[in-house]
Design a protein around this motif. Structure first.
Motif, PDB file in Angstrom:
ATOM      1  N   LEU A 403       0.831  -1.193   0.000  1.00  0.00           N
ATOM      2  CA  LEU A 403       0.000   0.000   0.000  1.00  0.00           C
ATOM      3  C   LEU A 403       0.870   1.249   0.000  1.00  0.00           C
ATOM      4  CD1 LEU A 403      -2.613  -1.137   2.667  1.00  0.00           C
ATOM      5  CD2 LEU A 403      -2.927  -1.055   0.187  1.00  0.00           C
ATOM      6  N   VAL A 404       0.407   2.266  -0.700  1.00  0.00           N
ATOM      7  CA  VAL A 404       1.119   3.538  -0.765  1.00  0.00           C
ATOM      8  C   VAL A 404       0.377   4.545   0.096  1.00  0.00           C
ATOM      9  CG1 VAL A 404       1.925   5.416  -2.246  1.00  0.00           C
ATOM     10  CG2 VAL A 404       1.932   3.050  -3.098  1.00  0.00           C
ATOM     11  N   PRO A 405       1.030   5.143   1.092  1.00  0.00           N
ATOM     12  CA  PRO A 405       0.336   6.102   1.960  1.00  0.00           C
ATOM     13  C   PRO A 405      -0.069   7.356   1.193  1.00  0.00           C
ATOM     14  CG  PRO A 405       2.687   6.069   2.452  1.00  0.00           C
ATOM     15  CD  PRO A 405       2.430   4.934   1.512  1.00  0.00           C
ATOM     16  N   VAL A 406      -1.200   7.927   1.595  1.00  0.00           N
ATOM     17  CA  VAL A 406      -1.703   9.135   0.945  1.00  0.00           C
ATOM     18  C   VAL A 406      -0.768  10.318   1.219  1.00  0.00           C
ATOM     19  CG1 VAL A 406      -3.606  10.790   0.861  1.00  0.00           C
ATOM     20  CG2 VAL A 406      -4.083   8.335   1.067  1.00  0.00           C
ATOM     21  N   PHE A 407      -0.303  10.417   2.455  1.00  0.00           N
ATOM     22  CA  PHE A 407       0.552  11.544   2.843  1.00  0.00           C
ATOM     23  C   PHE A 407       1.963  11.037   3.135  1.00  0.00           C
ATOM     24  CE2 PHE A 407      -3.800  12.521   4.336  1.00  0.00           C
ATOM     25  CZ  PHE A 407      -4.077  13.576   3.473  1.00  0.00           C
ATOM     26  N   LYS A 408       2.948  11.724   2.582  1.00  0.00           N
ATOM     27  CA  LYS A 408       4.344  11.292   2.707  1.00  0.00           C
ATOM     28  C   LYS A 408       5.044  11.916   3.907  1.00  0.00           C
ATOM     29  CE  LYS A 408       3.815   9.283  -1.315  1.00  0.00           C
ATOM     30  NZ  LYS A 408       3.565   7.829  -1.377  1.00  0.00           N
ATOM     31  N   GLU A 409       4.717  13.171   4.220  1.00  0.00           N
ATOM     32  CA  GLU A 409       5.388  13.893   5.297  1.00  0.00           C
ATOM     33  C   GLU A 409       4.352  14.531   6.215  1.00  0.00           C
ATOM     34  OE1 GLU A 409       8.597  13.994   5.827  1.00  0.00           O
ATOM     35  OE2 GLU A 409       9.213  12.943   3.987  1.00  0.00           O
ATOM     36  N   PRO A 410       4.651  14.634   7.499  1.00  0.00           N
ATOM     37  CA  PRO A 410       3.718  15.319   8.401  1.00  0.00           C
ATOM     38  C   PRO A 410       3.653  16.806   8.090  1.00  0.00           C
ATOM     39  CG  PRO A 410       5.755  14.775   9.553  1.00  0.00           C
ATOM     40  CD  PRO A 410       5.821  14.104   8.207  1.00  0.00           C
ATOM     41  N   GLU A 411       2.520  17.412   8.408  1.00  0.00           N
ATOM     42  CA  GLU A 411       2.361  18.852   8.197  1.00  0.00           C
ATOM     43  C   GLU A 411       3.222  19.658   9.164  1.00  0.00           C
ATOM     44  OE1 GLU A 411      -2.150  19.716   6.589  1.00  0.00           O
ATOM     45  OE2 GLU A 411      -1.751  19.783   8.733  1.00  0.00           O
ATOM     46  N   PHE A 412       3.359  19.130  10.378  1.00  0.00           N
ATOM     47  CA  PHE A 412       4.062  19.885  11.417  1.00  0.00           C
ATOM     48  C   PHE A 412       4.641  18.903  12.434  1.00  0.00           C
ATOM     49  CE2 PHE A 412       4.065  22.231  15.504  1.00  0.00           C
ATOM     50  CZ  PHE A 412       4.966  23.233  15.158  1.00  0.00           C
ATOM     51  N   THR A 413       5.776  19.272  13.015  1.00  0.00           N
ATOM     52  CA  THR A 413       6.441  18.411  13.999  1.00  0.00           C
ATOM     53  C   THR A 413       6.821  19.211  15.234  1.00  0.00           C
ATOM     54  OG1 THR A 413       7.364  16.936  12.308  1.00  0.00           O
ATOM     55  CG2 THR A 413       8.456  16.942  14.450  1.00  0.00           C
ATOM     56  N   ILE A 414       6.492  18.682  16.386  1.00  0.00           N
ATOM     57  CA  ILE A 414       7.040  19.200  17.645  1.00  0.00           C
ATOM     58  C   ILE A 414       8.256  18.333  17.952  1.00  0.00           C
ATOM     59  CG2 ILE A 414       6.655  19.612  20.094  1.00  0.00           C
ATOM     60  CD1 ILE A 414       3.676  19.836  19.512  1.00  0.00           C
ATOM     61  N   PRO A 415       9.452  18.849  17.742  1.00  0.00           N
ATOM     62  CA  PRO A 415      10.644  17.990  17.860  1.00  0.00           C
ATOM     63  C   PRO A 415      10.972  17.641  19.306  1.00  0.00           C
ATOM     64  CG  PRO A 415      11.294  20.254  17.446  1.00  0.00           C
ATOM     65  CD  PRO A 415       9.794  20.239  17.381  1.00  0.00           C
ATOM     66  N   GLY A 416      11.551  16.474  19.488  1.00  0.00           N
ATOM     67  CA  GLY A 416      12.056  16.055  20.782  1.00  0.00           C
ATOM     68  C   GLY A 416      13.563  15.929  20.740  1.00  0.00           C
ATOM     69  N   THR A 417      14.143  15.612  21.871  1.00  0.00           N
ATOM     70  CA  THR A 417      15.581  15.358  21.968  1.00  0.00           C
ATOM     71  C   THR A 417      15.812  13.853  21.886  1.00  0.00           C
ATOM     72  OG1 THR A 417      15.924  17.291  23.378  1.00  0.00           O
ATOM     73  CG2 THR A 417      17.617  15.577  23.450  1.00  0.00           C
ATOM     74  N   PRO A 418      16.757  13.391  21.065  1.00  0.00           N
ATOM     75  CA  PRO A 418      17.016  11.941  20.994  1.00  0.00           C
ATOM     76  C   PRO A 418      17.361  11.379  22.372  1.00  0.00           C
ATOM     77  CG  PRO A 418      18.164  13.103  19.225  1.00  0.00           C
ATOM     78  CD  PRO A 418      17.624  14.150  20.139  1.00  0.00           C
ATOM     79  N   GLY A 419      16.693  10.309  22.753  1.00  0.00           N
ATOM     80  CA  GLY A 419      16.928   9.701  24.054  1.00  0.00           C
ATOM     81  C   GLY A 419      18.167   8.825  24.055  1.00  0.00           C
ATOM     82  N   ILE A 420      18.740   8.637  25.244  1.00  0.00           N
ATOM     83  CA  ILE A 420      19.933   7.795  25.388  1.00  0.00           C
ATOM     84  C   ILE A 420      19.516   6.330  25.351  1.00  0.00           C
ATOM     85  CG2 ILE A 420      21.823   7.145  26.943  1.00  0.00           C
ATOM     86  CD1 ILE A 420      21.757  10.035  27.992  1.00  0.00           C
ATOM     87  N   VAL A 421      20.190   5.549  24.524  1.00  0.00           N
ATOM     88  CA  VAL A 421      19.854   4.131  24.371  1.00  0.00           C
ATOM     89  C   VAL A 421      20.984   3.210  24.813  1.00  0.00           C
ATOM     90  CG1 VAL A 421      18.199   4.553  22.515  1.00  0.00           C
ATOM     91  CG2 VAL A 421      20.602   4.138  21.946  1.00  0.00           C
TER      92      VAL A 421
END
Length: 756
Positions: A403-421
């Motif tokens: 299946l091909v998604p209708v939307f490729k990219e989000p309209e807006f992003t609230i960015p986070g900080t990468p967590g320690i793994v």
């Protein structure tokens, strides 16, 4: 929900401790961002004409309030008090945000405040996983968790003001409702008015108790309620949907059909229909009146973890472990792949024609959703008909019908900080090497709580080998990254086992060979703001010879009567925080701990106001910082024998086994040999037990920074272990760990080096 040890010292810890633990969490420089997965979302419209508010709850243990405007989101408050993952949050009552956590508590917050926790509700015995509330009767909140318990709370009763004329016991606090460090609300028996559909009681002995819905024998993962609060549904590992009357707590029916854990539930406004999502990858539509499943939808290829419906309950948005967001028409079974995320989807919140998506990543995305006219999205084409068996969707996937998604990219992003793994405590026991979720490697100095080196995206293991030092320092702290950042745990008395010379810490103005206890100095750095505020409140000067002495109000007789407590001889009048232990006030760490009452709590060190005492902070921390007292410590001495090398004619008089601090440098042993061999002094540097005494440790010959010139009439001495010449600045502990490598007492040899 995996059962993992909490960052705090909660009542459910599987590892018993005699004393409470103190943990401090190292916060990132950008504290307005989450640093772990987002478990929950809640949307509200403020009373004014401003934009909506989005509340996010994270695995980093905090909630945040975002002011939403077109293509903009501003973090306007952080709600910090939970000591473990925030698992769910709902808006209820009058500007009240209710959250639940793996710390086994619910917390009520003033959602329009700067982060004020109104009350902590303690009733669950295990992780609290989910909440539900009624839109038209938001005074009612239901909670459930891994203990199989389901409670229905009357917020008006649960948040009633606490009577100051009563003094509930510690047992009351542990089982009921607490407000900050305050104990339980108490009052008289009463019934909530007509605005509430629940009768709740307050009594003198146990405070408010919620209604218990008893029936689950296993963990509960999902709850939902109709708009009026007359029906409650729950689901979990028992694979059935249970239906309850929340007013009485009685179960009315059980709906069977799923073959795996139920992970998501929503109800239509009237309470006639219920939708469930399961780890069997199926979505089922239930008719509550007919007590049966009327439709099943095979849309996903893996567990369904999140559901959201349109206001009319005609269409459902679903997401889960397969990282895909689908829109499905419940009547025609027509489905459409709207978008795919890069991480599993945990929760969704519909906002007009958009939908907010929370995932195991620390960022939140907003996607187009056509929420007001979902049929418009389905008309875009590329839809498919949802099967009614789980293998039908899986088979289509296996056959290569991608299946091909209708939307490729989000309209807006609230960015986070990468967590320690990933993390590694280095041998110097002051630095921790970490790798985050995007592969960036950093070096943290845990006694200051800051990143001292950012190496970028380099191989973690190679950098770890590069930073290896041949040095042995006791493991005085432990670390975990469960909250996405470094949580440093201090347990007494183990944490007081590590010492270093002030010269090795580059502390100016302090004698080079003064011993510095790393845990004590770290605690001083963490609690310096608290101590300053405390002295201001008490109106006293820090001028006592032995430091402040706690009053009876601050310190219990039980604590003071503790046996064998040692006073740090180097600590008198020593309230100064040295540079290697100064924590940032821009991004200060948060403390997670508990005292004798009230349970675990979390707060930034700069938010401590000086009112906290032994009820809130472990007594041993207060005793260390205020009274300069340390508990008895083990393994701070190293026993060894000192013999001449084979064939050497040089002899010194010793009394058998010797003992010295673990951190003693080899050049001190050289000094000892020279003094006994050449100067023929009386044996005043060795105690009757054969212990290196104070005069030797404060010898005029250099400390840590190398040997000072030795007069010509003194021979040059080398110290060996296992036939290996030891460098002068190596400690006895390091020799034992890396050169000797045996459980028996250390054996050192000495010899005279002939000048070239």
């Amino acid at each position: 929900m995996h059962r993992v040890g909490s960052a705090g010292n909660t009542s459910n810890s599987s590892r018993p401790r005699k004393e409470k633990r103190l943990t401090y969490v190292l916060n990132y420089a950008d504290d307005e961002k989450h640093c772990a997965g987002i478990n929950c979302l809640a949307l509200s419209k403020p009373a004014s004409d401003g934009g909506d508010y989005l509340f996010t709850g994270s695995r980093d243990g905090t909630l945040k309030r975002w002011e939403l405007n077109e293509n903009a989101a501003t973090c306007s408050a952080t709600f910090e008090s939970h000591v473990d993952w925030v698992n769910d949050a709902v808006l209820a009552g009058d500007n009240v945000l209710v959250s639940c956590s793996s710390d086994a508590t619910l917390k009520a917050w003033n959602c329009l405040s700067e982060g004020t926790c109104i009350r902590t509700l303690r009733q669950h015995s295990d992780y609290v996983t989910c909440l539900a509330t009624a839109k038209k009767n938001s005074n009612v909140v239901a909670s459930a968790g891994l203990g199989g318990e389901v409670f229905i709370w009357d917020l008006e009763a649960a948040l009633a003001p606490i009577s100051k004329s009563n003094d509930p016991t510690e047992d009351d606090c542990s089982n009921g409702v607490t407000s900050g460090a305050n104990p339980l609300p108490v009052g008289t028996l009463r019934t909530i008015g007509s605005s509430s559909s629940i009768s709740a009681h307050l009594n003198q002995s146990s405070g408010y108790a919620p209604t218990a819905a008893k029936g689950h024998k296993e963990s509960v993962y999902a709850l939902a309620m109709n708009d009026t609060g007359t029906l409650l549904v729950s689901g979990g590992t028992e694979k059935v949907v249970r239906v309850w009357d929340p007013r009485s707590g009685l179960k009315t029916m059980k709906l069977k059909g799923h073959t795996d854990n139920i992970r998501a539930l929503i109800m239509d406004p009237t309470g006639r229909y219920c939708l469930s999502g399961s780890s069997d990858s199926m979505i089922r539509l239930w008719d509550i009146g007919q007590q049966r499943c009327v439709h099943s939808y095979a849309v996903h290829t893996d567990s369904v973890w999140a559901l959201a419906s349109t206001p009319s309950f005609s269409h459902v948005y679903s997401g889960g472990r397969d990282m895909s967001l689908y829109l499905t028409d419940l009547s025609t079974r027509e489905s459409l792949l709207l978008c795919t995320e890069e991480h599993p989807i945990l929760q969704m919140a519909l906002q007009d024609d958009n939908i907010w998506i929370a995932t195991t990543d620390s960022s939140v995305h907003r996607w187009p959703a056509e929420g007001r006219n979902p049929q418009k999205a389905l008309q875009r084409g590329a839809s498919f008909l949802a099967g009614n068996l789980s293998f039908s969707r899986a088979r289509v996937s296996l056959e290569g019908s991608t299946l091909v998604p209708v939307f490729k990219e989000p309209e807006f992003t609230i960015p986070g900080t990468p967590g320690i793994v990933q993390h590694e405590i280095l041998n110097n026991r002051r630095h921790v090497l970490t790798k985050d979720s995007v592969g960036s490697v950093k070096l943290w100095e845990i006694t200051r709580g800051i990143v001292v080196e950012d190496y970028g995206k380099v191989p973690f293991d190679e950098k770890k080998e590069e930073l290896f030092e041949m040095v042995s320092i006791p493991a005085w702290f432990s670390v975990d990254t469960r909250l996405g950042s470094l949580s440093v745990h201090l347990d007494t008395p183990q944490c007081f086992s590590a010492e270093m010379y002030s010269a090795d810490l580059n502390i100016s103005g302090k004698p080079e060979d003064d011993k510095v206890n790393l845990a004590r100095e770290t605690l001083k750095g963490l609690l310096t703001h608290w101590l300053t505020k405390r002295r201001q409140r008490h109106g006293s000067q820090a001028s006592s010879t032995n430091g402040d002495v706690l009053s009876g109000k601050d310190f219990s007789a039980k604590s003071l009567a503790h046996s064998r407590i040692e006073v740090d001889g180097n600590a008198e009048n020593d309230s100064m925080v040295y540079p290697p232990f100064e924590f940032s006030t821009v991004s200060p760490p948060s403390i997670i701990t508990e005292g004798s009452q009230g349970g675990p709590w979390r707060k930034k060190i700069t938010d401590l106001d000086g009112t906290e005492d032994e009820k809130d902070i472990p007594w041993w921390c207060i005793d260390c910082v205020v009274n300069c007292r340390l508990p008895p410590r083990e393994n701070i001495k190293c026993s060894f024998y000192l013999h001449p090398c084979e064939g050497s004619t040089v002899q010194i008089l010793t009394q058998g086994k010797l003992s010295a601090p673990r951190i003693l440098r080899i050049h001190k042993v050289v000094n000892y040999v020279i003094e006994k061999m050449v100067l023929d002094k009386p044996m005043d540097n060795i105690s009757s037990e054969g212990t290196f005494g104070g005069p030797l440790q404060h010898s005029a010959i250099g400390d840590g920074s190398g040997l000072k010139p030795i007069p010509k009439f003194k021979p040059l001495i080398e110290i060996l272990c296992n036939n290996q010449v030891l460098p002068p600045d190596m400690s006895l502990a390091t020799v034992r760990a890396y050169i000797w490598k045996k459980p028996e007492d250390l054996v050192l040899n000495y010899r005279v080096v002939q000048p070239k």
